[in-house]
Scaffold this motif. Structure first.
Motif, PDB file in Angstrom:
ATOM      1  N   MET A  26      35.755  54.805  -3.518  1.00 54.73           N
ATOM      2  CA  MET A  26      35.227  54.489  -2.190  1.00 54.73           C
ATOM      3  C   MET A  26      33.986  55.345  -1.943  1.00 54.73           C
ATOM      4  O   MET A  26      34.048  56.576  -2.011  1.00 54.73           O
ATOM      5  N   GLN A  27      32.867  54.658  -1.714  1.00 52.39           N
ATOM      6  CA  GLN A  27      31.621  55.357  -1.430  1.00 52.39           C
ATOM      7  C   GLN A  27      31.489  55.598   0.075  1.00 52.39           C
ATOM      8  O   GLN A  27      32.103  54.907   0.883  1.00 52.39           O
ATOM      9  N   LYS A  28      30.683  56.562   0.431  1.00 54.09           N
ATOM     10  CA  LYS A  28      30.466  56.884   1.832  1.00 54.09           C
ATOM     11  C   LYS A  28      29.977  55.652   2.586  1.00 54.09           C
ATOM     12  O   LYS A  28      29.043  54.979   2.165  1.00 54.09           O
ATOM     13  N   GLY A  29      30.638  55.347   3.690  1.00 56.44           N
ATOM     14  CA  GLY A  29      30.213  54.243   4.544  1.00 56.44           C
ATOM     15  C   GLY A  29      30.687  52.870   4.120  1.00 56.44           C
ATOM     16  O   GLY A  29      30.428  51.880   4.811  1.00 56.44           O
ATOM     17  N   GLU A  30      31.415  52.752   2.998  1.00 57.72           N
ATOM     18  CA  GLU A  30      31.874  51.439   2.543  1.00 57.72           C
ATOM     19  C   GLU A  30      33.024  50.922   3.407  1.00 57.72           C
ATOM     20  O   GLU A  30      33.897  51.689   3.827  1.00 57.72           O
ATOM     21  N   HIS A  31      33.002  49.634   3.637  1.00 53.66           N
ATOM     22  CA  HIS A  31      34.086  48.963   4.355  1.00 53.66           C
ATOM     23  C   HIS A  31      34.848  48.119   3.326  1.00 53.66           C
ATOM     24  O   HIS A  31      34.397  47.040   2.946  1.00 53.66           O
ATOM     25  N   ILE A 183      37.227  58.746   7.142  1.00 49.46           N
ATOM     26  CA  ILE A 183      37.786  57.566   6.476  1.00 49.46           C
ATOM     27  C   ILE A 183      38.964  57.039   7.288  1.00 49.46           C
ATOM     28  O   ILE A 183      39.896  57.783   7.597  1.00 49.46           O
ATOM     29  N   ASN A 210      31.416  55.010   9.563  1.00 48.27           N
ATOM     30  CA  ASN A 210      32.129  55.687   8.484  1.00 48.27           C
ATOM     31  C   ASN A 210      32.838  54.677   7.581  1.00 48.27           C
ATOM     32  O   ASN A 210      32.824  53.474   7.836  1.00 48.27           O
ATOM     33  N   ALA A 211      33.472  55.186   6.532  1.00 48.14           N
ATOM     34  CA  ALA A 211      34.162  54.312   5.565  1.00 48.14           C
ATOM     35  C   ALA A 211      35.553  53.952   6.079  1.00 48.14           C
ATOM     36  O   ALA A 211      36.172  54.713   6.828  1.00 48.14           O
TER      37      ALA A 211
END
Length: 517
Positions: A26-31, A183, A210-211
């Motif tokens: 999981m990358q920063k900011g991924e949904h 997260i 944010n993610a």
């Protein structure tokens, strides 16, 4: 920058492999949407990354200095606390800072000049941090999010110990969103939300900076808020970029390509085996046969794409009821206080009625009152003398029975093979049929409950949120079964796209509720 990384993670439960050398990033900011059919292990994976379960092997690494928030339906709420007090716990660190600042102010009443300077510097820093963090607008923020998810209708001064399961879930979700962790981990957050609240949450998550990791079987909802999909199938996690509908297209294309490659390879294998069989005994061609055998031995065998098991739901029908199946005459529903104005209506034989409206305004209470499970506060309701109904409750406490025992206990005249066959038709594997109800996933448990209804001869179906937890294949089958059912249907459902082409009439509960919306 990755905020969560899982490498070569494996986990088994009994003889069943949940994950095998699976990887996840999981990358920063991924949904991210975590998708898969009922029982594939999505909730198990979430329990591993949140630390509730330990993988058999592999590494789960979280980035340092991040905060995580997990919507855990089993979290406890302290009896005696109001909803507002529970929601304020999301900002406990700020209230602790305020308490520390107030203690410093008290110390200023009796201190040296040197201490006074030190206290003033400390209180100034705390004051700045509270102002930057929006501490003095917290109550307004709490009310904004609480109202968006329907808690304002209940009342923020309501004791949390008196909440229903759905209302309790809303409190937990609201508290989580207010905490705004780095997260978010959400497992079926829309199950107890009505259409308006789902719309609010959709907008909130779509704009969440944010993610987050989301599990949801509401396809339209998940499609609108995610930009990455992880698909869970047969112990493998596969990453796809894009929204949910793009994933579905890519997944179907991948299966078709795999099947084409499989068929092509099978023909090649058959040709090689035929050549070897014809030529291995001849001296002149034995070397050619051995060469073909080496090619065959080194060949990496392609498997046929797995066919997903689609449940086959079908409701047994019996003789018709009378013309007026259910009727209400000046009916007022509720428990300690009225939830409705006086209701007057008739549901006739063959009608398929959806009841819609905000959560907590009495839809489930209306069904229970009509069926005689709870008494009306006033007025009367009547069921036809020849009604034979199947009832699916929104919430149900599960016994320590296995899925097999759950059915057999209700239908003791069935043979072992008949019970297993009925559950298999509903999409449960041999292992799941022998599993305890309490360890089945929400979707698997719902299939067992639907199986009970399908084994009963009915002329009326009363279903309260039957799509909660069901995967898309089960929903498709349920929709087909309801369309085919020739009797009467009364359906509570928050997914308009599910019921819109099934029902003949829609009752809006918001027109008769006593709740202020």
């Amino acid at each position: 920058m990755s905020v969560l990384k899982c490498t070569d993670v494996s986990f088994s439960f009994g003889n069943r492999t949940i994950l095998e050398n699976a990887s996840f990033v999981m990358q920063k900011g991924e949904h991210i949407g975590l998708v898969g059919l009922n029982g594939e292990g999505k909730s198990t994976f979430i329990k591993m990354i949140t630390g509730s379960l330990t993988p058999d092997q592999g590494k789960i690494e979280w980035c340092k200095r991040i905060t995580t928030g997990y919507l855990d339906q089993y979290s406890s709420l302290t009896k005696g606390k109001t909803i507002r007090e529970v929601l304020r716990e999301a900002f406990q660190h700020m209230y602790d800072l305020e308490a520390e600042m107030n203690e410093l102010y008290e110390k200023m009443c009796d201190c040296t000049e040197e201490e006074m300077n030190e206290y003033l510097e400390d209180t100034g820093e705390i004051q700045s941090e509270l102002e930057i963090s929006g501490f003095y607008q917290l109550d307004a923020k709490i009310e904004e999010v609480a109202n968006g998810l329907g808690l304002g209708e209940i009342g923020l001064d309501h004791d949390v110990s008196n909440l229903s399961g759905g209302q309790r879930s809303k409190v937990l979700l609201t508290k989580l969103l207010l905490a705004k962790p780095t997260i978010l981990i959400l497992d079926e957050p829309t199950n107890f939300l009505d259409e308006e609240q789902v719309s609010w949450l959709r907008n909130y998550l779509a704009n969440y900076e944010n993610a987050f990791l989301l599990v949801s079987h509401d396809e339209a909802f998940i499609n609108s808020v995610i930009n990455v999909v992880y698909h869970m199938e047969d112990g493998v996690l596969t990453r796809y970029s894009g929204d949910y509908y793009s994933f579905r297209d890519m997944y179907e294309l991948k299966k078709r390509q795999q099947n084409i490659a499989y068929e092509k390879q099978q023909k090649e294998i058959a040709h090689l085996k035929e050549f070897i069989a014809k030529n291995k005994a001849r001296v002149a061609t034995t070397d050619l046969a051995k060469s073909r055998q080496r090619i065959l031995d080194k060949m990496e065998i392609i498997d046929k794409a797995k066919e997903q098991i689609k449940p086959t739901f079908k409701f047994k029908e019996c003789g018709a009821s009378g013309k007026f199946v259910m009727s209400a005459n000046d009916l007022v529903i509720g428990y300690n206080e009225p939830l409705s104005k006086k209701l007057n209506f008739v549901i006739e034989r063959g009608q398929k009625v959806a009841i819609k409206g905000a959560n907590g305004i009495g839809k489930s209470t209306l069904l229970k009152t009509l069926l005689g499970i709870i008494p009306p506060l006033s007025g009367e309701c009547k069921l036809d003398y020849n009604i034979h109904y199947g009832y699916f409750a929104q919430e149900e406490d599960y016994s320590r029975n296995t899925a097999h025992e759950e059915i057999w206990q209700e239908y003791p005249m069935m043979t072992n093979a008949e019970v297993r066959g009925a559950l298999a038709a509903c999409g449960l594997t041999k292992e799941k049929i022998e599993s305890l109800m309490v360890v089945l996933s929400g979707g698997e448990a719902a299939k067992v409950r639907l199986c009970k209804i399908m084994l009963k001869e009915c002329n009326t179906l009363v279903l309260d949120e039957p799509t909660n937890h069901l995967d898309y294949l089960a929903k498709e089958s349920l929709k087909d079964a309801l369309k085919a059912f020739k009797g009467t249907i009364v359906l509570v459902c928050h997914e308009a796209e599910f019921y819109s082409d099934i029902v003949t009439d829609v009752l809006d509960a918001e027109k008769w509720t006593t709740k202020i919306l």
